[in-house]
Motif scaffolding. Structure first.
Motif, PDB file in Angstrom:
ATOM      1  N   ASP A  36       6.915  24.322 -47.602  1.00 40.63           N
ATOM      2  CA  ASP A  36       5.587  23.698 -47.622  1.00 40.63           C
ATOM      3  C   ASP A  36       4.643  24.556 -48.446  1.00 40.63           C
ATOM      4  O   ASP A  36       4.524  25.764 -48.212  1.00 40.63           O
ATOM      5  CB  ASP A  36       5.036  23.567 -46.205  1.00 40.63           C
ATOM      6  CG  ASP A  36       5.686  22.434 -45.436  1.00 40.63           C
ATOM      7  OD1 ASP A  36       6.435  21.637 -46.052  1.00 40.63           O
ATOM      8  OD2 ASP A  36       5.452  22.346 -44.215  1.00 40.63           O
ATOM      9  N   HIS A  37       3.972  23.934 -49.389  1.00 38.66           N
ATOM     10  CA  HIS A  37       3.005  24.659 -50.228  1.00 38.66           C
ATOM     11  C   HIS A  37       1.633  24.018 -50.023  1.00 38.66           C
ATOM     12  O   HIS A  37       1.454  22.825 -50.304  1.00 38.66           O
ATOM     13  CB  HIS A  37       3.412  24.586 -51.702  1.00 38.66           C
ATOM     14  CG  HIS A  37       2.418  25.229 -52.627  1.00 38.66           C
ATOM     15  ND1 HIS A  37       2.450  26.566 -52.948  1.00 38.66           N
ATOM     16  CD2 HIS A  37       1.334  24.727 -53.259  1.00 38.66           C
ATOM     17  CE1 HIS A  37       1.442  26.845 -53.756  1.00 38.66           C
ATOM     18  NE2 HIS A  37       0.743  25.749 -53.964  1.00 38.66           N
ATOM     19  N   PRO A  38       0.658  24.779 -49.521  1.00 38.39           N
ATOM     20  CA  PRO A  38      -0.633  24.172 -49.189  1.00 38.39           C
ATOM     21  C   PRO A  38      -1.436  23.790 -50.429  1.00 38.39           C
ATOM     22  O   PRO A  38      -1.584  24.593 -51.345  1.00 38.39           O
ATOM     23  CB  PRO A  38      -1.344  25.273 -48.397  1.00 38.39           C
ATOM     24  CG  PRO A  38      -0.698  26.542 -48.823  1.00 38.39           C
ATOM     25  CD  PRO A  38       0.723  26.211 -49.183  1.00 38.39           C
ATOM     26  N   TYR A  39      -1.942  22.545 -50.430  1.00 44.10           N
ATOM     27  CA  TYR A  39      -2.881  22.126 -51.484  1.00 44.10           C
ATOM     28  C   TYR A  39      -4.135  22.967 -51.306  1.00 44.10           C
ATOM     29  O   TYR A  39      -4.707  23.017 -50.228  1.00 44.10           O
ATOM     30  CB  TYR A  39      -3.196  20.638 -51.339  1.00 44.10           C
ATOM     31  CG  TYR A  39      -3.861  20.038 -52.559  1.00 44.10           C
ATOM     32  CD1 TYR A  39      -3.109  19.380 -53.519  1.00 44.10           C
ATOM     33  CD2 TYR A  39      -5.244  20.129 -52.752  1.00 44.10           C
ATOM     34  CE1 TYR A  39      -3.707  18.827 -54.646  1.00 44.10           C
ATOM     35  CE2 TYR A  39      -5.854  19.586 -53.872  1.00 44.10           C
ATOM     36  CZ  TYR A  39      -5.079  18.930 -54.816  1.00 44.10           C
ATOM     37  OH  TYR A  39      -5.674  18.391 -55.932  1.00 44.10           O
ATOM     38  N   ARG A  52      -0.919  15.872 -52.218  1.00 42.17           N
ATOM     39  CA  ARG A  52      -0.220  16.124 -50.956  1.00 42.17           C
ATOM     40  C   ARG A  52       0.919  15.115 -50.781  1.00 42.17           C
ATOM     41  O   ARG A  52       0.747  13.928 -51.029  1.00 42.17           O
ATOM     42  CB  ARG A  52      -1.181  16.033 -49.782  1.00 42.17           C
ATOM     43  CG  ARG A  52      -2.129  17.208 -49.709  1.00 42.17           C
ATOM     44  CD  ARG A  52      -2.905  17.225 -48.398  1.00 42.17           C
ATOM     45  NE  ARG A  52      -3.757  18.413 -48.335  1.00 42.17           N
ATOM     46  CZ  ARG A  52      -5.016  18.458 -48.772  1.00 42.17           C
ATOM     47  NH1 ARG A  52      -5.578  17.376 -49.289  1.00 42.17           N
ATOM     48  NH2 ARG A  52      -5.699  19.579 -48.697  1.00 42.17           N
ATOM     49  N   VAL A  65       6.899  16.378 -53.925  1.00 42.57           N
ATOM     50  CA  VAL A  65       7.915  17.432 -53.910  1.00 42.57           C
ATOM     51  C   VAL A  65       8.189  17.855 -55.346  1.00 42.57           C
ATOM     52  O   VAL A  65       8.518  17.027 -56.197  1.00 42.57           O
ATOM     53  CB  VAL A  65       9.215  16.950 -53.231  1.00 42.57           C
ATOM     54  CG1 VAL A  65      10.308  18.017 -53.368  1.00 42.57           C
ATOM     55  CG2 VAL A  65       8.963  16.640 -51.761  1.00 42.57           C
ATOM     56  N   VAL A  92       9.287  22.986 -53.684  1.00 43.41           N
ATOM     57  CA  VAL A  92       8.212  23.033 -52.698  1.00 43.41           C
ATOM     58  C   VAL A  92       7.701  21.613 -52.459  1.00 43.41           C
ATOM     59  O   VAL A  92       7.791  20.739 -53.322  1.00 43.41           O
ATOM     60  CB  VAL A  92       7.017  23.910 -53.150  1.00 43.41           C
ATOM     61  CG1 VAL A  92       7.410  25.363 -53.259  1.00 43.41           C
ATOM     62  CG2 VAL A  92       6.397  23.408 -54.446  1.00 43.41           C
ATOM     63  N   LYS A  93       7.154  21.410 -51.254  1.00 41.75           N
ATOM     64  CA  LYS A  93       6.462  20.185 -50.934  1.00 41.75           C
ATOM     65  C   LYS A  93       4.976  20.508 -50.760  1.00 41.75           C
ATOM     66  O   LYS A  93       4.620  21.442 -50.036  1.00 41.75           O
ATOM     67  CB  LYS A  93       7.015  19.576 -49.631  1.00 41.75           C
ATOM     68  CG  LYS A  93       6.314  18.293 -49.239  1.00 41.75           C
ATOM     69  CD  LYS A  93       6.904  17.706 -47.960  1.00 41.75           C
ATOM     70  CE  LYS A  93       6.231  16.349 -47.664  1.00 41.75           C
ATOM     71  NZ  LYS A  93       6.743  15.742 -46.437  1.00 41.75           N
ATOM     72  N   VAL A 114       1.513  20.197 -49.231  1.00 43.05           N
ATOM     73  CA  VAL A 114       1.036  19.728 -47.917  1.00 43.05           C
ATOM     74  C   VAL A 114      -0.463  19.989 -47.762  1.00 43.05           C
ATOM     75  O   VAL A 114      -1.034  20.774 -48.495  1.00 43.05           O
ATOM     76  CB  VAL A 114       1.811  20.400 -46.764  1.00 43.05           C
ATOM     77  CG1 VAL A 114       3.284  20.046 -46.843  1.00 43.05           C
ATOM     78  CG2 VAL A 114       1.623  21.904 -46.769  1.00 43.05           C
TER      79      VAL A 114
END
Ligand code: MN
Length: 261
Positions: free
Chosen positions: A99-102, A242, A245, A258-259, A261
Protein backbone atom coordinates in the motif's frame (compact mmCIF):
# COMPACT_ATOMS: atom_id res chain seq x y z
CA UNK A 1 47.10 11.03 16.87
CA UNK A 2 45.61 11.80 13.45
CA UNK A 3 42.11 13.18 13.06
CA UNK A 4 40.60 9.92 11.94
CA UNK A 5 41.99 8.03 14.90
CA UNK A 6 40.79 10.79 17.21
CA UNK A 7 37.22 10.64 15.96
CA UNK A 8 37.06 6.88 16.10
CA UNK A 9 37.89 7.09 19.79
CA UNK A 10 35.56 9.95 20.60
CA UNK A 11 32.48 8.99 22.52
CA UNK A 12 30.30 11.78 21.15
CA UNK A 13 30.49 11.83 17.39
CA UNK A 14 27.15 13.23 16.32
CA UNK A 15 25.67 13.71 12.90
CA UNK A 16 27.17 16.63 11.04
CA UNK A 17 28.58 18.24 14.18
CA UNK A 18 32.23 17.60 13.48
CA UNK A 19 33.44 18.67 10.06
CA UNK A 20 36.24 16.53 8.73
CA UNK A 21 35.10 13.29 10.32
CA UNK A 22 36.15 10.34 8.19
CA UNK A 23 32.54 9.18 7.90
CA UNK A 24 30.16 12.09 8.46
CA UNK A 25 27.19 11.12 10.56
CA UNK A 26 28.59 7.73 11.54
CA UNK A 27 28.86 7.45 15.30
CA UNK A 28 31.58 4.98 16.20
CA UNK A 29 30.38 4.83 19.78
CA UNK A 30 26.69 5.49 19.90
CA UNK A 31 25.87 8.47 22.12
CA UNK A 32 23.09 8.37 24.69
CA UNK A 33 20.08 10.20 23.24
CA UNK A 34 16.72 11.28 24.76
CA UNK A 35 14.82 9.49 21.98
CA UNK A 36 15.53 7.20 19.06
CA UNK A 37 15.36 8.11 15.37
CA UNK A 38 14.99 5.56 12.62
CA UNK A 39 17.88 4.42 10.47
CA UNK A 40 17.08 3.36 6.92
CA UNK A 41 18.12 -0.01 5.53
CA UNK A 42 17.32 -2.09 2.47
CA UNK A 43 17.56 -5.88 2.24
CA UNK A 44 20.45 -7.24 0.20
CA UNK A 45 19.29 -10.25 -1.81
CA UNK A 46 21.10 -13.47 -0.92
CA UNK A 47 22.40 -12.36 2.49
CA UNK A 48 21.11 -11.43 5.92
CA UNK A 49 23.12 -8.19 5.81
CA UNK A 50 21.27 -4.94 5.25
CA UNK A 51 22.26 -2.05 2.98
CA UNK A 52 22.40 1.16 5.05
CA UNK A 53 21.06 4.10 3.05
CA UNK A 54 23.00 7.34 3.55
CA UNK A 55 21.66 9.76 0.93
CA UNK A 56 19.14 9.51 -1.89
CA UNK A 57 20.22 11.34 -5.04
CA UNK A 58 18.04 11.60 -8.15
CA UNK A 59 19.02 12.76 -11.62
CA UNK A 60 16.57 14.92 -13.55
CA UNK A 61 15.56 14.61 -17.22
CA UNK A 62 17.89 11.75 -18.14
CA UNK A 63 15.96 10.38 -21.11
CA UNK A 64 15.60 12.65 -24.15
CA UNK A 65 11.90 11.98 -24.73
CA UNK A 66 11.15 12.64 -21.04
CA UNK A 67 13.20 15.86 -21.11
CA UNK A 68 11.09 16.99 -24.09
CA UNK A 69 7.81 16.14 -22.37
CA UNK A 70 8.98 18.23 -19.39
CA UNK A 71 9.63 21.15 -21.73
CA UNK A 72 13.42 21.20 -21.93
CA UNK A 73 16.03 20.60 -24.62
CA UNK A 74 17.81 17.29 -23.98
CA UNK A 75 20.73 18.24 -26.20
CA UNK A 76 22.00 21.25 -24.33
CA UNK A 77 21.31 20.49 -20.68
CA UNK A 78 24.10 19.20 -18.41
CA UNK A 79 22.98 16.66 -15.78
CA UNK A 80 21.38 17.99 -12.62
CA UNK A 81 20.54 16.23 -9.38
CA UNK A 82 18.24 16.66 -6.42
CA UNK A 83 17.82 14.73 -3.18
CA UNK A 84 15.06 13.06 -1.27
CA UNK A 85 15.29 12.59 2.50
CA UNK A 86 16.56 9.15 3.41
CA UNK A 87 13.47 8.39 5.49
CA UNK A 88 11.30 8.96 2.39
CA UNK A 89 12.15 5.38 1.43
CA UNK A 90 9.32 2.89 1.11
CA UNK A 91 10.84 -0.52 0.59
CA UNK A 92 8.62 -2.96 -1.28
CA UNK A 93 9.56 -6.67 -1.07
CA UNK A 94 9.48 -8.57 -4.36
CA UNK A 95 6.29 -10.54 -4.91
CA UNK A 96 4.18 -8.20 -2.78
CA UNK A 97 1.88 -5.28 -3.60
CA UNK A 98 2.54 -2.67 -0.92
CA UNK A 99 0.00 0.00 0.00
CA UNK A 100 1.38 3.39 -1.00
CA UNK A 101 -0.40 6.40 0.53
CA UNK A 102 -1.65 9.11 -1.84
CA UNK A 103 0.10 12.18 -0.43
CA UNK A 104 -1.43 15.40 0.84
CA UNK A 105 -1.52 18.68 -1.12
CA UNK A 106 -1.46 17.26 -4.66
CA UNK A 107 -4.11 16.68 -7.31
CA UNK A 108 -1.64 15.34 -9.90
CA UNK A 109 0.42 12.52 -8.41
CA UNK A 110 2.87 10.98 -10.89
CA UNK A 111 4.93 7.79 -11.16
CA UNK A 112 8.49 7.77 -12.54
CA UNK A 113 10.03 4.31 -13.07
CA UNK A 114 13.80 4.30 -12.51
CA UNK A 115 16.91 2.15 -12.16
CA UNK A 116 18.53 2.69 -8.74
CA UNK A 117 22.31 2.42 -8.35
CA UNK A 118 23.52 1.69 -4.79
CA UNK A 119 27.08 2.71 -3.91
CA UNK A 120 29.46 0.62 -1.81
CA UNK A 121 32.44 2.94 -2.12
CA UNK A 122 32.70 6.73 -1.96
CA UNK A 123 34.96 9.33 -3.46
CA UNK A 124 35.39 12.81 -4.91
CA UNK A 125 35.78 13.67 -8.58
CA UNK A 126 35.55 10.03 -9.61
CA UNK A 127 36.50 9.51 -13.27
CA UNK A 128 33.73 7.88 -15.33
CA UNK A 129 36.10 5.03 -16.33
CA UNK A 130 36.45 4.09 -12.65
CA UNK A 131 32.93 4.95 -11.49
CA UNK A 132 31.30 1.52 -11.81
CA UNK A 133 33.83 0.16 -9.28
CA UNK A 134 31.91 2.26 -6.73
CA UNK A 135 28.61 0.45 -7.32
CA UNK A 136 27.65 -2.15 -4.72
CA UNK A 137 24.44 -3.20 -6.42
CA UNK A 138 21.23 -2.19 -8.10
CA UNK A 139 17.53 -1.97 -7.48
CA UNK A 140 14.50 -0.48 -9.15
CA UNK A 141 12.26 2.23 -7.81
CA UNK A 142 9.61 4.89 -8.25
CA UNK A 143 10.52 8.57 -7.95
CA UNK A 144 6.99 9.54 -6.89
CA UNK A 145 6.23 13.17 -7.68
CA UNK A 146 3.60 15.77 -6.79
CA UNK A 147 3.75 17.07 -10.36
CA UNK A 148 1.41 20.01 -9.84
CA UNK A 149 3.51 21.29 -6.95
CA UNK A 150 6.80 20.62 -8.74
CA UNK A 151 5.58 22.65 -11.72
CA UNK A 152 4.05 25.45 -9.66
CA UNK A 153 7.21 25.91 -7.64
CA UNK A 154 9.34 25.84 -10.79
CA UNK A 155 7.10 28.47 -12.39
CA UNK A 156 7.64 30.68 -9.34
CA UNK A 157 11.41 30.01 -9.38
CA UNK A 158 11.14 28.43 -5.93
CA UNK A 159 12.75 25.14 -4.84
CA UNK A 160 10.69 22.19 -6.11
CA UNK A 161 11.36 20.19 -2.95
CA UNK A 162 7.70 19.90 -1.97
CA UNK A 163 7.04 18.20 -5.30
CA UNK A 164 9.80 15.61 -4.94
CA UNK A 165 10.96 15.21 -1.36
CA UNK A 166 8.16 14.02 0.89
CA UNK A 167 7.15 11.00 2.95
CA UNK A 168 7.12 7.68 1.03
CA UNK A 169 8.26 9.39 -2.20
CA UNK A 170 11.21 7.03 -2.72
CA UNK A 171 9.71 3.61 -3.44
CA UNK A 172 12.41 0.97 -3.93
CA UNK A 173 13.02 -2.78 -4.06
CA UNK A 174 15.77 -4.83 -2.45
CA UNK A 175 19.43 -4.40 -3.41
CA UNK A 176 20.91 -6.94 -5.82
CA UNK A 177 24.71 -7.08 -5.80
CA UNK A 178 26.73 -6.45 -8.94
CA UNK A 179 27.94 -10.06 -8.63
CA UNK A 180 24.31 -11.18 -8.99
CA UNK A 181 23.20 -8.91 -11.84
CA UNK A 182 26.21 -7.29 -13.50
CA UNK A 183 25.95 -3.62 -14.45
CA UNK A 184 22.90 -2.18 -16.16
CA UNK A 185 23.78 -0.51 -19.44
CA UNK A 186 20.79 -1.74 -21.42
CA UNK A 187 17.57 -3.69 -21.02
CA UNK A 188 13.86 -3.02 -20.90
CA UNK A 189 12.38 -0.66 -18.32
CA UNK A 190 8.59 -0.48 -18.23
CA UNK A 191 5.73 0.53 -15.98
CA UNK A 192 2.08 -0.52 -16.01
CA UNK A 193 -0.92 1.00 -14.23
CA UNK A 194 -3.76 -1.47 -13.67
CA UNK A 195 -2.12 -3.78 -16.22
CA UNK A 196 -1.94 -1.12 -18.93
CA UNK A 197 1.51 -0.24 -20.30
CA UNK A 198 2.39 3.41 -19.63
CA UNK A 199 6.19 3.71 -19.75
CA UNK A 200 8.26 1.47 -22.02
CA UNK A 201 11.89 2.20 -22.88
CA UNK A 202 15.43 0.85 -22.74
CA UNK A 203 18.12 1.70 -20.21
CA UNK A 204 20.49 2.36 -23.12
CA UNK A 205 18.43 5.49 -23.82
CA UNK A 206 19.73 7.22 -20.68
CA UNK A 207 21.47 10.47 -21.66
CA UNK A 208 24.00 10.04 -18.83
CA UNK A 209 24.78 6.41 -18.01
CA UNK A 210 25.35 5.17 -14.45
CA UNK A 211 29.12 5.70 -14.59
CA UNK A 212 28.73 9.24 -15.90
CA UNK A 213 26.12 10.04 -13.25
CA UNK A 214 28.42 8.91 -10.44
CA UNK A 215 31.31 10.87 -11.95
CA UNK A 216 29.29 14.09 -12.36
CA UNK A 217 27.66 13.81 -8.93
CA UNK A 218 31.03 13.26 -7.25
CA UNK A 219 32.18 16.63 -8.61
CA UNK A 220 29.39 18.32 -6.63
CA UNK A 221 29.51 16.24 -3.45
CA UNK A 222 31.88 13.71 -1.95
CA UNK A 223 30.07 10.40 -2.29
CA UNK A 224 29.97 7.77 0.45
CA UNK A 225 29.04 4.09 0.77
CA UNK A 226 25.28 3.92 1.25
CA UNK A 227 24.48 6.69 -1.21
CA UNK A 228 21.89 5.62 -3.78
CA UNK A 229 21.07 7.25 -7.11
CA UNK A 230 17.72 7.20 -8.90
CA UNK A 231 18.90 7.13 -12.51
CA UNK A 232 16.05 8.98 -14.20
CA UNK A 233 12.77 8.06 -15.82
CA UNK A 234 11.78 7.52 -19.45
CA UNK A 235 8.95 9.38 -21.17
CA UNK A 236 5.22 9.00 -20.53
CA UNK A 237 5.13 9.82 -16.86
CA UNK A 238 1.56 10.23 -15.70
CA UNK A 239 -0.93 10.42 -12.87
CA UNK A 240 -2.35 7.78 -10.52
CA UNK A 241 -5.35 7.93 -8.20
CA UNK A 242 -6.38 5.92 -5.14
CA UNK A 243 -7.03 2.30 -6.05
CA UNK A 244 -4.54 2.19 -8.93
CA UNK A 245 -1.92 -0.57 -8.96
CA UNK A 246 1.51 0.28 -10.34
CA UNK A 247 3.82 -2.49 -11.54
CA UNK A 248 7.32 -1.72 -12.80
CA UNK A 249 9.98 -3.86 -14.42
CA UNK A 250 13.65 -3.74 -15.31
CA UNK A 251 15.19 -6.71 -17.14
CA UNK A 252 17.22 -8.72 -14.61
CA UNK A 253 15.37 -7.55 -11.47
CA UNK A 254 12.11 -8.76 -9.90
CA UNK A 255 9.11 -6.51 -10.59
CA UNK A 256 8.03 -3.92 -8.05
CA UNK A 257 4.35 -3.24 -7.30
CA UNK A 258 2.39 -0.78 -5.17
CA UNK A 259 -1.28 0.01 -4.74
CA UNK A 260 -2.20 3.67 -4.23
CA UNK A 261 -4.37 4.02 -1.12
MN1 MN B 1 12.87 11.06 -11.55
Amino acid sequence: MDRRHFFQNTALVTSGALAGCALPGVAQNKPRTPFAVADTYLPIVGTDELFPVRRIYCIGRNYAAHAREMGSDPNREPPFFFQKPTDAIQHVPAGTVADHPYPTLTKNYHYEAELVACLGKGGKSIPAEKALEHVFGYSLGLDMTRRDLQRAMGDQKKPWEIGKSFDHSAVVGAVHTVAQTGHFTQGAIWLKVNGQLKQNANLNQMIWNVAEQISKLSEANELFPGDIIYCGTPENVGPVVRGDVIEMHIDGLPNLSVKIV
